[in-house]
Design a protein around this motif. Sequence first.
Motif, PDB file in Angstrom:
ATOM      1  N   ILE A   1       0.796  -1.293   0.013  1.00 38.78           N
ATOM      2  CA  ILE A   1      -0.085  -0.133   0.103  1.00 38.78           C
ATOM      3  C   ILE A   1       0.843   1.123   0.118  1.00 38.78           C
ATOM      4  O   ILE A   1       0.477   2.364  -0.794  1.00 38.78           O
ATOM      5  CB  ILE A   1      -0.801  -0.025   1.084  1.00 38.78           C
ATOM      6  N   THR A   2       1.871   1.180   0.637  1.00 38.78           N
ATOM      7  CA  THR A   2       2.831   2.173   0.742  1.00 38.78           C
ATOM      8  C   THR A   2       3.502   2.575  -0.653  1.00 38.78           C
ATOM      9  O   THR A   2       3.741   3.660  -1.106  1.00 38.78           O
ATOM     10  CB  THR A   2       4.108   2.058   1.750  1.00 38.78           C
ATOM     11  N   SER A   3       3.570   1.742  -1.472  1.00 39.42           N
ATOM     12  CA  SER A   3       4.090   1.781  -2.611  1.00 39.42           C
ATOM     13  C   SER A   3       3.129   2.538  -3.655  1.00 39.42           C
ATOM     14  O   SER A   3       3.407   3.181  -4.373  1.00 39.42           O
ATOM     15  CB  SER A   3       4.553   0.193  -3.261  1.00 39.42           C
ATOM     16  N   LEU A   4       1.983   1.970  -3.544  1.00 41.82           N
ATOM     17  CA  LEU A   4       0.820   2.479  -4.330  1.00 41.82           C
ATOM     18  C   LEU A   4       0.615   4.308  -3.815  1.00 41.82           C
ATOM     19  O   LEU A   4       0.426   4.947  -4.839  1.00 41.82           O
ATOM     20  CB  LEU A   4      -0.591   1.919  -3.898  1.00 41.82           C
ATOM     21  N   ARG A   5       0.759   4.622  -2.565  1.00 46.03           N
ATOM     22  CA  ARG A   5       0.634   5.729  -2.256  1.00 46.03           C
ATOM     23  C   ARG A   5       1.885   6.602  -2.790  1.00 46.03           C
ATOM     24  O   ARG A   5       1.541   7.975  -3.067  1.00 46.03           O
ATOM     25  CB  ARG A   5       0.886   5.941  -0.844  1.00 46.03           C
ATOM     26  N   HIS A   6       3.088   6.144  -3.079  1.00 46.55           N
ATOM     27  CA  HIS A   6       4.271   7.221  -3.738  1.00 46.55           C
ATOM     28  C   HIS A   6       4.050   6.903  -5.181  1.00 46.55           C
ATOM     29  O   HIS A   6       4.371   7.942  -5.673  1.00 46.55           O
ATOM     30  CB  HIS A   6       5.388   6.447  -3.149  1.00 46.55           C
ATOM     31  N   ALA A   7       3.763   5.753  -5.803  1.00 53.89           N
ATOM     32  CA  ALA A   7       4.239   5.537  -7.177  1.00 53.89           C
ATOM     33  C   ALA A   7       2.713   5.314  -7.895  1.00 53.89           C
ATOM     34  O   ALA A   7       3.014   5.463  -9.399  1.00 53.89           O
ATOM     35  CB  ALA A   7       4.880   4.413  -7.202  1.00 53.89           C
ATOM     36  N   HIS A   8       1.503   5.124  -7.557  1.00 48.70           N
ATOM     37  CA  HIS A   8       0.503   4.788  -8.352  1.00 48.70           C
ATOM     38  C   HIS A   8       0.260   6.183  -9.194  1.00 48.70           C
ATOM     39  O   HIS A   8       0.108   7.162  -8.695  1.00 48.70           O
ATOM     40  CB  HIS A   8      -0.752   4.314  -7.814  1.00 48.70           C
TER      41      HIS A   8
END
Length: 488
Positions: free
Chosen positions: A463-470
């Motif tokens: 989820i952290t990856s989605l917050r930064h990169a989606h």
Amino acid sequence: MSNLHVSIRLLRQAGATKELKSALERIRAAGPISAISRDARQVILRRSAPRRLRVPELAVLRAAAELMASTEADSALEAVLASLAAGGPPNVAGASQHRIARLGAAWETASALASTCGRGSEVAALLLQVARDEHQHAQLLDSNVAKAIRALPWDKMGSSVKAEWRDWLAGGQTQDFRDTAEAVAIALSLPLTQTEELAGTESIATRLNIGLRNPTARFTDKEVGEVVRQASASLDKMREEAARGLFSFGTRSVGDVAALLIIEYPHARDLWGSLSSFLTSDAIPRTERTPAFDRLARERPALPTATREAFGSAADRLMDSPDTGILYDDHITPYPAALRFLSAYGLVEEARIMESLARLSGHADLRARREASDTLSYLRGHAAEPWILPFALQMSHESDISIKSNASHFLAHVATRNGPYAAVASARLIELLEKEDGLLVPLFALRELVGKPEIPEDVVQAITSLRHAHPSRRVRSIASDVLAGLST
């Protein structure tokens, strides 16, 4: 991706608006969404002049709005506003569309872009001017302005334009703009000061919807008695007419309105008799019953004993009777909405639920398999049962994006239960969040996780990856909400 980008461009250049919108919707849902972003940049670069910015170009900009950087959305919005100032988008060559419909496409696109670049107040002021000045073709104008109103980021707009809209709503000039007035009242949590008499399903539904957001607009006890009487009469009339082969059409489902009344108002419990007779009638088309069944299954208001017995005795017939008729034809059995409702209230045995879900998920008809995946979210009470997770895992590998998205929603629920199957659900959920290149899977999964204080650490990392990169602003925002709700 390049082939999809070319397909979007060719549909846009051909002016095939209907086919283009369908393609954009599918690509937004399943990906690759970069194809939409790429064509949107070409529109901004090469088609932004007012005479070249047609409805197909607007459709691409609207689909890409939440994928744009703020500066890109700002440039696109400038082009749309220039088009409106010049009289609106031109017709596609060889086709003719009503001018207000073309203006509506521009207004809705402007609202979507304004949500990304922070210029919602400017677009809201433009729409207010339209509502004040334009009165020809009022019904078409109203529906198009209302769509744009609903797309605006009201929570991020200035107080000045909100005050102007409040004044318009209170000024008694809304008779030609009922949909717009309802949209503004809901957006600003205001009552409708100029309302028609509570007569008919449409007016009752309007007040119900506004009352969901604004306590001051809720029905009084006296009004509840009147609307219950009207809703009961409408249910009985439709059931009696359907038994004689007569059908009437409306934009609101009277069964769904009755269900919402029961959920929202304790004094509306007297509706259960008419509503249960309506919902258990084979003469009533499924299209009229399904919204009520699904709403009741989601909210689960208490069933009176007599009503529970009536549904229980009709359970087998409800599940197994196909919907056949001159106007409606739905052969899918078991009836999915009835399955969801009966399961939610424990009116069918678990073995029957398992068998029914298997029949739907293995059906040759894609609609049935989609219904099976939709049913998963209504079976949360059975999430700990060993038989249900394999259904969700299998559905998560389906090629159809709506099935896969519903499966991701259920997997997110199981992953946070700390049960024996949490690790399996988490592993597949992470796979979906990392590999899916559309909007639907992450949105469905994240919405289930909002407000959950404890989430497995490996899921948190995804989820952290989605917050930064989606690429999607909406996905990033919901991912932030999920992370903000975690217990520290």
